[in-house]
Design an enzyme around this catalytic site. Structure first.
Site, PDB file in Angstrom:
ATOM      1  CB  THR A 126      -0.905  -0.021   1.255  1.00 29.35           C
ATOM      2  OG1 THR A 126      -1.481   1.272   1.442  1.00 29.35           O
ATOM      3  CG2 THR A 126      -0.124  -0.346   2.528  1.00 29.35           C
ATOM      4  CG  ASP A 127      -1.196   4.958  -0.946  1.00 26.41           C
ATOM      5  OD1 ASP A 127      -1.691   4.366   0.037  1.00 26.41           O
ATOM      6  OD2 ASP A 127      -1.838   5.776  -1.642  1.00 26.41           O
ATOM      7  CD  GLU A 128      -3.139   3.780   4.614  1.00 24.39           C
ATOM      8  OE1 GLU A 128      -2.859   3.697   5.812  1.00 24.39           O
ATOM      9  OE2 GLU A 128      -4.299   3.919   4.180  1.00 24.39           O
ATOM     10  CE1 TYR A 151      -3.535  -2.351   5.981  1.00 24.47           C
ATOM     11  CE2 TYR A 151      -3.194  -0.043   5.413  1.00 24.47           C
ATOM     12  CZ  TYR A 151      -3.382  -1.362   5.021  1.00 24.47           C
ATOM     13  OH  TYR A 151      -3.415  -1.685   3.686  1.00 24.47           O
ATOM     14  CE  LYS A 155      -0.354  -4.526   3.192  1.00 24.47           C
ATOM     15  NZ  LYS A 155      -0.790  -5.883   2.700  1.00 24.47           N
TER      16      LYS A 155
HETATM   17  P1  NAD Z   1     -10.280  -6.794   2.504  1.00 24.74           P
HETATM   18  O1  NAD Z   1     -10.257  -6.397   3.925  1.00 24.74           O
HETATM   19  O2  NAD Z   1     -11.474  -6.509   1.663  1.00 24.74           O
HETATM   20  O3  NAD Z   1      -9.986  -8.366   2.373  1.00 24.74           O
HETATM   21  C1  NAD Z   1      -8.986  -9.017   3.089  1.00 24.74           C
HETATM   22  C2  NAD Z   1      -9.184 -10.502   2.889  1.00 24.74           C
HETATM   23  O4  NAD Z   1      -8.134 -11.190   3.613  1.00 24.74           O
HETATM   24  C3  NAD Z   1     -10.508 -11.029   3.449  1.00 24.74           C
HETATM   25  O5  NAD Z   1     -11.100 -11.907   2.530  1.00 24.74           O
HETATM   26  C4  NAD Z   1     -10.109 -11.756   4.722  1.00 24.74           C
HETATM   27  O6  NAD Z   1     -10.980 -12.822   5.054  1.00 24.74           O
HETATM   28  C5  NAD Z   1      -8.721 -12.246   4.356  1.00 24.74           C
HETATM   29  N1  NAD Z   1      -7.862 -12.508   5.533  1.00 24.74           N
HETATM   30  C6  NAD Z   1      -7.646 -11.675   6.582  1.00 24.74           C
HETATM   31  N2  NAD Z   1      -6.826 -12.268   7.469  1.00 24.74           N
HETATM   32  C7  NAD Z   1      -6.490 -13.470   6.951  1.00 24.74           C
HETATM   33  C8  NAD Z   1      -5.671 -14.529   7.390  1.00 24.74           C
HETATM   34  N3  NAD Z   1      -5.018 -14.473   8.561  1.00 24.74           N
HETATM   35  N4  NAD Z   1      -5.541 -15.625   6.617  1.00 24.74           N
HETATM   36  C9  NAD Z   1      -6.217 -15.716   5.427  1.00 24.74           C
HETATM   37  N5  NAD Z   1      -7.023 -14.750   4.975  1.00 24.74           N
HETATM   38  C10 NAD Z   1      -7.167 -13.640   5.718  1.00 24.74           C
HETATM   39  O7  NAD Z   1      -8.964  -6.150   1.866  1.00 24.74           O
HETATM   40  P2  NAD Z   1      -8.706  -5.419   0.481  1.00 24.74           P
HETATM   41  O8  NAD Z   1      -9.132  -4.023   0.593  1.00 24.74           O
HETATM   42  O9  NAD Z   1      -9.200  -6.270  -0.603  1.00 24.74           O
HETATM   43  O10 NAD Z   1      -7.107  -5.411   0.485  1.00 24.74           O
HETATM   44  C11 NAD Z   1      -6.389  -6.523  -0.043  1.00 24.74           C
HETATM   45  C12 NAD Z   1      -4.909  -6.221   0.045  1.00 24.74           C
HETATM   46  O11 NAD Z   1      -4.623  -5.013  -0.661  1.00 24.74           O
HETATM   47  C13 NAD Z   1      -4.398  -6.005   1.462  1.00 24.74           C
HETATM   48  O12 NAD Z   1      -3.127  -6.588   1.566  1.00 24.74           O
HETATM   49  C14 NAD Z   1      -4.313  -4.500   1.604  1.00 24.74           C
HETATM   50  O13 NAD Z   1      -3.329  -4.133   2.532  1.00 24.74           O
HETATM   51  C15 NAD Z   1      -3.921  -4.118   0.193  1.00 24.74           C
HETATM   52  N6  NAD Z   1      -4.328  -2.777  -0.254  1.00 24.74           N
HETATM   53  C16 NAD Z   1      -5.614  -2.367  -0.124  1.00 24.74           C
HETATM   54  C17 NAD Z   1      -5.982  -1.118  -0.632  1.00 24.74           C
HETATM   55  C18 NAD Z   1      -7.405  -0.629  -0.541  1.00 24.74           C
HETATM   56  O14 NAD Z   1      -7.652   0.530  -0.857  1.00 24.74           O
HETATM   57  N7  NAD Z   1      -8.372  -1.447  -0.163  1.00 24.74           N
HETATM   58  C19 NAD Z   1      -5.033  -0.299  -1.254  1.00 24.74           C
HETATM   59  C20 NAD Z   1      -3.709  -0.769  -1.343  1.00 24.74           C
HETATM   60  C21 NAD Z   1      -3.371  -2.011  -0.859  1.00 24.74           C
HETATM   61  O1  DAU Z   2      -4.088   4.110   0.571  1.00 17.69           O
HETATM   62  C1  DAU Z   2      -4.291   2.726   0.525  1.00 17.69           C
HETATM   63  C2  DAU Z   2      -5.106   2.322   1.724  1.00 17.69           C
HETATM   64  O2  DAU Z   2      -6.407   2.849   1.494  1.00 17.69           O
HETATM   65  C3  DAU Z   2      -5.165   0.827   1.959  1.00 17.69           C
HETATM   66  O3  DAU Z   2      -3.875   0.354   2.245  1.00 17.69           O
HETATM   67  C4  DAU Z   2      -6.107   0.513   3.124  1.00 17.69           C
HETATM   68  O4  DAU Z   2      -6.255  -0.880   3.269  1.00 17.69           O
HETATM   69  C5  DAU Z   2      -7.457   1.131   2.832  1.00 17.69           C
HETATM   70  O5  DAU Z   2      -8.306   0.955   3.947  1.00 17.69           O
HETATM   71  C6  DAU Z   2      -7.313   2.618   2.535  1.00 17.69           C
HETATM   72  O6  DAU Z   2      -6.905   3.354   3.712  1.00 17.69           O
HETATM   73  P1  DAU Z   2      -7.495   4.808   4.033  1.00 17.69           P
HETATM   74  O7  DAU Z   2      -7.368   5.059   5.477  1.00 17.69           O
HETATM   75  O8  DAU Z   2      -6.954   5.831   3.094  1.00 17.69           O
HETATM   76  O9  DAU Z   2      -9.009   4.540   3.581  1.00 17.69           O
HETATM   77  P2  DAU Z   2     -10.408   4.870   4.286  1.00 17.69           P
HETATM   78  O10 DAU Z   2     -11.457   4.487   3.292  1.00 17.69           O
HETATM   79  O11 DAU Z   2     -10.514   4.352   5.659  1.00 17.69           O
HETATM   80  O12 DAU Z   2     -10.343   6.467   4.384  1.00 17.69           O
HETATM   81  C7  DAU Z   2     -10.129   7.270   3.222  1.00 17.69           C
HETATM   82  C8  DAU Z   2     -10.131   8.724   3.655  1.00 17.69           C
HETATM   83  O13 DAU Z   2     -11.412   9.078   4.148  1.00 17.69           O
HETATM   84  C9  DAU Z   2      -9.143   9.018   4.772  1.00 17.69           C
HETATM   85  O14 DAU Z   2      -8.611  10.338   4.601  1.00 17.69           O
HETATM   86  C10 DAU Z   2     -10.022   8.989   6.019  1.00 17.69           C
HETATM   87  C11 DAU Z   2     -11.358   9.521   5.517  1.00 17.69           C
HETATM   88  N1  DAU Z   2     -12.533   8.979   6.213  1.00 17.69           N
HETATM   89  C12 DAU Z   2     -12.640   7.626   6.340  1.00 17.69           C
HETATM   90  C13 DAU Z   2     -13.736   7.076   6.980  1.00 17.69           C
HETATM   91  C14 DAU Z   2     -13.854   5.574   7.123  1.00 17.69           C
HETATM   92  C15 DAU Z   2     -13.509   9.830   6.693  1.00 17.69           C
HETATM   93  O15 DAU Z   2     -13.404  11.071   6.546  1.00 17.69           O
HETATM   94  N2  DAU Z   2     -14.580   9.285   7.328  1.00 17.69           N
HETATM   95  C16 DAU Z   2     -14.735   7.947   7.505  1.00 17.69           C
HETATM   96  O16 DAU Z   2     -15.753   7.524   8.098  1.00 17.69           O
END
Ligand code: NAD
Ligand code: DAU
Length: 341
Positions: A126-128, A151, A155
């Site tokens: 992730t970019d985080e 988190y 990562k």
């Molecule tokens: P999500 O939370 O929707 O899904 C995570 C999945 O992992 C779920 O199906 C869960 O059951 C499974 N899981 C959790 N713990 C586990 C374990 N111990 N063993 C096996 N399975 C397990 O997540 P997402 O948003 O689809 O993110 C997927 C990946 O992409 C993550 O690694 C996250 O860090 C990364 N990522 C997410 C975003 C985003 O914006 N959502 C952006 C950049 C990177």
């Molecule tokens: O940037 C990549 C990441 O994006 C992934 O690695 C994470 O798994 C994913 O959860 C996401 O993280 P963020 O914290 O950026 O996403 P989130 O949707 O939680 O929040 C996006 C923005 O919105 C952030 O600035 C916080 C704000 N926010 C979020 C929630 C849930 C609000 O203002 N109100 C809210 O209720």
């Protein structure tokens, strides 16, 4: 590269990736290995349930025995690790599961890949990991990691362990660091599906702080195509940033959701901010563009498409929001929203 173990494949991005991989490569076999936490959902995979090249195994990536048995039984040559605890706010409430899955679990997968001599281990990151990025700067893959939430720290640990296995054991690894993904099947704790579904129900949208934080909201299928590109054309041992290279203030994102759904701005509530909230992420995406990849959707298009999907797919999200989610919502937002009245 033919037999894939996709960990976390029942989650949001993983399930979108599995469907696109099976549709595109007709000789690939996919085993989804997923613990089915609150975020895992087999309904995300309904499109491939009957596909003979798809298998589901319920398991924890921390379970070294089951991971190893699964890899051997299905002659896996490539692991793509999407499995993670993914919500920043939950990591602030309680980071235990984040350390287990994102750190220890990644280590178990790496060690399995090393012992069994797999062709590739790909880590979804992730970019985080770059932390809060000042205006005027875009993070390069070579920048040091500077995570600020539990988190993000978990990562970053996964990334560092992945790179260490490349350096020490020459395990063939690649890493992608994605910006915020949005699109179908995202658990409605994340901001875009949370706000879209709240707006549909005419309940307040809790914006953290001033809402001027910046994110790159990319469409999930663009991210999946970029991961595919790195798997097939990326250089071993390398990291690739994935995003549109553009960013948007959260308030702009909120207004696009409300406009798309025809809902009033009176639903917006500014609530107490997230502790340690990163103001801005921004990725330099030239390296992935050099592999010939470009996003097909702008941020605005991605937000509109996502809001429309939630409007059209209540069957998927309504039962989620009516279940345990209510307890989470009260813990995360109850006091904040009451204080904002
Ligand atoms: P999500 O939370 O929707 O899904 C995570 C999945 O992992 C779920 O199906 C869960 O059951 C499974 N899981 C959790 N713990 C586990 C374990 N111990 N063993 C096996 N399975 C397990 O997540 P997402 O948003 O689809 O993110 C997927 C990946 O992409 C993550 O690694 C996250 O860090 C990364 N990522 C997410 C975003 C985003 O914006 N959502 C952006 C950049 C990177
Ligand atoms: O940037 C990549 C990441 O994006 C992934 O690695 C994470 O798994 C994913 O959860 C996401 O993280 P963020 O914290 O950026 O996403 P989130 O949707 O939680 O929040 C996006 C923005 O919105 C952030 O600035 C916080 C704000 N926010 C979020 C929630 C849930 C609000 O203002 N109100 C809210 O209720």
């Amino acid at each position: 590269m033919k037999n894939f173990l996709i960990t976390g494949g029942a989650g949001f991005i993983g399930s979108n990736f599995v469907v696109s991989l099976l549709n595109k490569y007709l000789d690939y076999h996919v085993v989804v290995y997923d613990k089915l936490t609150y975020a895992g959902n087999l309904e995300n995979l309904l499109q491939v349930t009957d596909n003979p090249r798809y298998t589901f195994v319920k398991g924890d990536i921390c379970d070294a025995t089951l991971v190893s048995e699964t890899v051997q039984k299905h002659q896996i040559d490539t692991i793509v690790n999407f499995a993670a605890e993914t919500h920043v706010d939950r990591s602030i409430m309680d980071a235990d599961a984040f350390m287990n899955t994102n750190v220890q679990g990644t280590y178990v997968l790496l060690e399995t890949a090393r012992k069994l001599g797999l062709e590739r281990f790909h880590q979804i990151s992730t970019d985080e990991v770059y932390g809060d990025v000042p205006e005027g700067i875009a993070s390069l893959e070579s920048d040091p990691v500077a995570p600020r939430s539990p988190y993000a720290a978990s990562k970053a640990s996964g990334d560092l362990m992945t790179l260490a296995f490349y350096t020490t054991y020459q395990l063939p690894v690649t890493i992608t660091r994605g910006a915020n993904n949005i699109g179908p099947y995202q658990y409605p704790e994340k901001v875009v599906p949370l706000f879209a579904t709240n707006a549909i129900d005419n309940i307040p949208l809790p914006v953290y702080g001033d809402g001027r934080q910046k994110r790159d909201y990319q469409y999930v299928l663009d991210h999946c195509r970029a991961v595919d590109r790195v798997l097939h054309q990326g250089k071993i041992g390398e990291i690739y940033n994935i995003g549109t290279g553009h960013e948007m203030e959260n308030m702009t994102m909120v207004r696009i959701i409300l406009d798309t759904l025809g809902k009033p701005e009176s639903l917006i509530r500014h609530v107490e901010d997230r502790p340690g909230h990163d103001r801005r992420y921004s990725l330099n995406v030239e390296k992935i563009q050099d592999l010939g990849w470009e996003p097909k959707h702008s941020l605005a298009q991605a937000i509109e498409l996502t809001a429309q999907w939630y409007r059209d797919n209540e069957w998927w999200w309504r039962k989620i929001k009516e279940g345990d989610f209510q307890t989470y919502y009260e813990a995360q937002y109850g006091d904040r929203l009451r204080a904002a009245q």
